[in-house]
Design a protein around this motif. Structure first.
Motif, short mmCIF file in Angstrom:
data_model
loop_
_atom_site.label_atom_id
_atom_site.label_comp_id
_atom_site.label_asym_id
_atom_site.label_seq_id
_atom_site.Cartn_x
_atom_site.Cartn_y
_atom_site.Cartn_z
N HIS A 90 0.85 -1.19 0.00
CA HIS A 90 0.00 0.00 0.00
C HIS A 90 0.88 1.24 0.00
O HIS A 90 1.91 1.28 0.68
N GLY A 91 0.49 2.25 -0.77
CA GLY A 91 1.21 3.51 -0.77
C GLY A 91 0.76 4.39 0.39
O GLY A 91 -0.43 4.47 0.70
N THR A 92 1.72 5.06 1.02
CA THR A 92 1.38 5.88 2.18
C THR A 92 0.60 7.14 1.80
O THR A 92 -0.01 7.77 2.66
N ALA A 93 0.62 7.52 0.51
CA ALA A 93 -0.10 8.71 0.06
C ALA A 93 -1.36 8.36 -0.72
O ALA A 93 -1.87 9.18 -1.49
N ASP A 94 -1.87 7.16 -0.53
CA ASP A 94 -3.07 6.72 -1.23
C ASP A 94 -4.28 7.52 -0.73
O ASP A 94 -4.61 7.48 0.46
N VAL B 222 -4.73 3.77 4.04
CA VAL B 222 -3.73 2.77 4.41
C VAL B 222 -4.25 1.86 5.52
O VAL B 222 -3.88 0.68 5.59
N ASP B 223 -5.10 2.38 6.39
CA ASP B 223 -5.56 1.55 7.51
C ASP B 223 -6.40 0.36 7.03
O ASP B 223 -6.56 -0.61 7.78
N GLN C 158 -3.59 -2.00 6.88
CA GLN C 158 -3.00 -2.20 8.20
C GLN C 158 -3.89 -3.07 9.09
O GLN C 158 -3.41 -3.99 9.77
N HIS D 116 3.85 -4.24 3.32
CA HIS D 116 4.92 -3.38 2.81
C HIS D 116 4.32 -2.05 2.39
O HIS D 116 3.56 -1.98 1.43
N LEU D 117 4.63 -1.00 3.14
CA LEU D 117 4.16 0.34 2.83
C LEU D 117 5.20 1.04 1.97
O LEU D 117 6.40 1.03 2.30
N PRO E 134 6.59 4.46 0.77
CA PRO E 134 6.54 5.88 1.14
C PRO E 134 6.25 6.77 -0.07
O PRO E 134 6.88 6.65 -1.12
#
Length: 317
Positions: A228-232, A237-238, A241, A257-258, A260
């Motif tokens: 997952h991209g952190t800026a999606d 993202v949760d 998660q 795997h995030l 950044p």
């Protein structure tokens, strides 16, 4: 010195494959059988593209089923991003499935399961390993493959590994389905989740949970690799998660795997480093374990010698 050098050469090769695929080329030594019909629910033909080595291998190949994204509304099997796996010792099947608004849930799940049954039924024809099938999807496709790895089903429909790229895992908490100061009930009724379930998601919590992998996790689930991209800004993202945490709590092998700065897909997901993570995960779960006998639980290898469900035709919907 040899190990770092080998890693560098492998990453360089994966980068060259990514460049070729961006130009619309197949990787060297790969052929494709296009528009193979795998099911016909209610007279609606469903097609897949099957990517194989040009030269048939002596041993059956593990298979990766690619499920495209597009909000359950758009997208197709074309331009499959998983073809780079064929030179690494895999077959890849990229499928079309029924889309909203013409086809509501659970038609999409029936189609994915029908594709798995087809791969097993024709494994001998195409040199596939019926007991080693992984499912990989992005966005709406990630939602579907996560369900394939968690929802209990018959042995002929199970997969042995899941790669979930930024898929919604809990429809009830997806922002387009949540009433807020900025989102009216009229907005909720037009959300893709509402079109999928046939009504506002929050009004039918049982159906929403049934269509959400988060609420199906158990100790027998297939291993997961979640990215997952952190800026999606489309799928929080949760969503990944929480699914990862619940899988670990159930003692299911799961890696989150995030990436950044990455958004909802993009070039960051085709980097050599990401591809190496994917390859390591698939090799561990689809090439290393021996095929076991007896009726498998979810996530365990399928035994091709054991009779399977006769339900080779998809459920009509």
């Amino acid at each position: 010195m040899l190990q770092p050098l080998f890693a560098f050469i492998l990453l360089l090769g994966l980068g060259q494959l990514a460049a070729a695929e961006k130009a619309g080329e197949l990787p060297p030594g790969v052929k494709v059988l296009r528009d193979v019909e795998y099911s016909r629910p209610a007279g609606h033909p469903l097609l897949l593209d099957l990517y194989l080595p040009e030269k048939r291998t002596s041993k059956p190949l593990p298979v990766i089923l690619w499920v495209h994204g597009g909000g359950w509304k758009n997208g197709s099997k074309d331009r499959c991003p998983a073809t780079w796996l064929v030179p690494e010792g895999y077959a890849v099947a990229s499928i079309n499935y029924r889309l909203i608004p013409d086809h509501q849930w659970p038609a999409q799940m029936h189609d994915c399961r029908a594709a798995v049954r087809w791969l097993r039924a024709y494994a001998g024809t195409y040199g596939l390993h019926a007991g080693r099938i992984g499912a990989w999807g992005s966005s709406a496709g990630g939602h579907l493959v996560a369900l394939m790895g968690t929802v209990d089903t018959s042995a002929d429909e199970r997969v042995q590994a899941v790669i979930d790229w930024f898929g919604p895992s809990d429809l009830l908490t997806m922002p387009p389905n949540v009433l807020s100061d900025n989102r009216t009930r009229e907005d909720l009724a037009q959300a893709n989740g509402a079109l999928l379930l046939g009504g506002i998601v929050m009004d039918q919590p049982e159906k929403a949970r049934a269509a959400s992998a988060l609420h199906h996790v158990s100790s027998n689930d297939a291993p997961f690799l979640i990215m997952h991209g952190t800026a999606d800004e489309q799928v929080p993202v949760d969503q990944s998660q929480r699914l990862h945490d619940r899988l670990l709590a159930a003692r299911v092998p799961s890696t989150l795997h995030l990436i950044p700065g990455a958004g909802h897909g993009g070039k960051e997901f085709s980097s050599p480093q990401v591809r190496q993570l994917i390859l390591t995960f698939l090799d561990r779960h689809l090439k290393s374990p021996p095929v076991q006998s007896g009726r498998p639980k979810k996530g365990e290898p399928f035994n091709p010698k054991k009779p399977v469900s006769p339900r080779l035709q998809p459920v009509e919907n």
